[in-house]
Design an enzyme around this catalytic site. Structure first.
Site, mmCIF file in Angstrom:
data_model
loop_
_atom_site.group_PDB
_atom_site.id
_atom_site.type_symbol
_atom_site.label_atom_id
_atom_site.label_comp_id
_atom_site.label_asym_id
_atom_site.label_seq_id
_atom_site.Cartn_x
_atom_site.Cartn_y
_atom_site.Cartn_z
ATOM 1 N N GLU A 109 0.813 -1.219 0.000
ATOM 2 C CA GLU A 109 0.000 0.000 0.000
ATOM 3 C C GLU A 109 0.849 1.273 0.000
ATOM 4 O OE1 GLU A 109 -2.888 -0.563 -0.680
ATOM 5 O OE2 GLU A 109 -3.974 -1.904 0.659
ATOM 6 N N TYR A 113 -15.693 14.459 19.973
ATOM 7 C CA TYR A 113 -14.356 13.951 19.661
ATOM 8 C C TYR A 113 -14.243 13.515 18.208
ATOM 9 C CZ TYR A 113 -14.699 14.144 24.636
ATOM 10 O OH TYR A 113 -14.929 14.595 25.905
#
Length: 206
Positions: free
Chosen positions: A73, A119
């Site tokens: 990747e 958050y």
């Protein structure tokens, strides 16, 4: 901090993510950019038990600097770094709830998660969604490069998450917050949600 300590911390973060169940087998990969050097988890290895000597190193153009083969990747890690000059780390996980979210046929790509907690907005939002492409492919790297400029957190369809940060700590925190929010979403499915109001979201974004 010395290079040796930075790489030791990198391996500690990889261990922690594995121990907390955010990866399994040899899935997931991490990278950290230190100057013009990029250190990447090796291909075919679990994130558990890595050492500085076991990490692959490439340059900003993707050329290997060691004989250790990096994760397949790597192209999308480089794509993120090109689009986000402030990024110093990239975390790619196959964590359970984030992957489950990425597999929903009716996923709203403009709003993949509801406004549940502050958050999520402070660490993740806006969450981008990238269509499915074969892992490791040039098409996937290109799609991530197109999305990364506007999003430091991406959900890859039928695959997992990619989060960037100005440090490995920030990138991993974002990945963990995305997983926690996805878990809440599935736990609360079918129940009435009290979402943050537009005014509350605006205050967070400011």
């Amino acid at each position: 901090m010395s290079l040796e300590q930075e790489l030791a911390d990198f391996c500690d973060v990889a261990d922690r993510l594995y121990d907390r169940g955010y990866t399994h087998g040899s899935t997931g990969n991490l990278s950290v950019r230190i100057g013009d050097r990029i250190f990447v988890t090796p291909t075919g290895r679990p994130l558990k038990g890595l050492t500085p000597a076991s990490l692959a190193e490439i340059d900003v153009d993707g050329k290997s600097r060691t004989e250790i083969k990096p994760s397949k990747e790597v192209p999308f890690h480089l794509a993120v770094y090109r689009q986000r000059p402030d990024a110093r780390a990239v975390v790619h996980l196959h964590s359970f709830y984030s992957v489950a979210l990425s597999c929903l046929a009716d996923l709203d790509v403009a709003r993949p998660l509801p406004a549940i907690t502050p958050y999520y907005f402070m660490r993740v939002a806006p969450l981008g969604v990238v269509p499915y492409f074969k892992p490791g492919s040039g098409d996937l790297a290109e799609a991530i490069e197109q999305a990364a400029g506007a999003h430091h957190c991406l959900l890859l369809r039928n695959h997992g998450s990619v989060c960037a940060g100005t440090s490995l700590s920030e990138a991993s925190d974002r990945a963990e917050e995305l997983e926690a929010t996805a878990r809440l979403y599935f736990q609360l499915t079918g129940r009435a949600l009290q979402e943050l109001t537009p005014a509350q979201i605006a205050a967070l974004r400011s």
